[in-house]
Scaffold this active site. Sequence first.
Site, PDB file in Angstrom:
ATOM      1  N   HIS A 187       0.617  -1.279   0.108  1.00 56.43           N
ATOM      2  CA  HIS A 187       0.039  -0.003  -0.011  1.00 56.43           C
ATOM      3  C   HIS A 187       1.134   1.303   0.083  1.00 56.43           C
ATOM      4  CE1 HIS A 187       0.226   0.572   4.471  1.00 56.43           C
ATOM      5  NE2 HIS A 187       0.562  -0.429   4.372  1.00 56.43           N
ATOM      6  N   THR A 188       0.263   2.309   0.316  1.00 53.18           N
ATOM      7  CA  THR A 188       1.045   3.583   0.048  1.00 53.18           C
ATOM      8  C   THR A 188       2.397   3.802   0.924  1.00 53.18           C
ATOM      9  OG1 THR A 188      -1.208   4.406   0.046  1.00 53.18           O
ATOM     10  CG2 THR A 188       0.537   6.030  -0.116  1.00 53.18           C
TER      11      THR A 188
END
Lengths: 89, 319
Positions: A16-17
């Site tokens: 994810h980010t």
Amino acid sequence: MKLVRKLKVKNRLGLHTRPAAAIVKLLQPFKSSVSFTCRSETINARSIMSILMLAAKKNTQLTVTIEGEDAAIAMEKLTAAFEAEFGEG
Amino acid sequence: MYLVQHFYDQHGKSLGLDLVTGESGLSKRISKAEVHRPGLSLAGYLKGFMSARILVIGNQEVEYLRELEPTVATTRLRAILTPTTPAVIVARGCRPSKELIALCEKGEIPLFRARLMATNLLSRITFLLLEEFSPSVTLHGTLVEVFGVGVLIKGESSVGKSEAALGLIERGHRLISDDIVRVKKKEDSNLIGSGPELTRHLMEIRGIGIINVAHLYGAVCVRPDKTLDLVVNLEEWDDRHFYDRVGLEEKSIDVLGISVPYHLLPVKPGRDVVLLLETIALNHRLKKMGYHSAKEFNAKLLEVIARKQKKGTSYEVGA
């Protein structure tokens, strides 16, 4: 020098980010070109958006290709980061 | 590999397909972007018959089969329903005959019913399959529409692609995709670029983070896809490199076998990249309209030189 290695996404939430930002930050000082291949899609690992586009979940195998003079150290650092689950363990 | 299952999942609803039988054949592969209406083949003429195509059975075929002896109908159908036949679609909501259902079930060929007319199905399925089978490539770069021209901005990471695109958006141009562009070749001559669904209209700007351009600047500033008309490579200014000063020479790069006009644009403080990109796009439009600034000027210059030369010689002769 060209190095190819398979790395597995180990952290629960996948790429994810935050892990994507960690990868980009980790690669910044290196001169080599780095790419990830996942399901026939090859992307530039220096671009956060590209890593995010993969939406790689836990246990996804990524083929990491690093090419350049500092490939060995970059691969070592990158492997360690994947192993450490980007500090999310 | 493209399977009947994928096709059914993606387009089943829009085409109004109902699966009648042959569910186990959904894992069959569609290898050709072609659809066939087996009129002649059903009549027994099988020369040049290709079995790897999806079959569409229309009203006429249904009527024809009905008029045949059941045994003959079965033989004729068996001849066209081969193990490589991906699927059979009966058009106009007609009820498939018992023979057809039995053969499809036995041969594990998915059999669908559709409400649309056969001609309509043929054109729509061909279009969808061609789209699916068109060659594509993923490029690293930012695709923007500038004055109606699709410009792919390429360059090393951190050269300022996203910033340039942001500047263009602020001036009313449109973003298609930042960082990753999927380019598809259509009809052998046309390149269409689009962004991946997940990161569509998102940009990563250093020092700010991830922003959503459609939310920030409005729906008018984005587009889902656009033709790829030219490629501009941004590069840190290199004093040793000689950059194009006249623009007489036209460079191009190859994308999926199509040559696309290419510009190398050096970047350094004081050079307004946004303005330069706008100028390149406008100049491209002007060239498309048949006016090539550099060439026109050169032609005029040659004319003037020729005229001077003529005058010069006559003067010399006179003297």
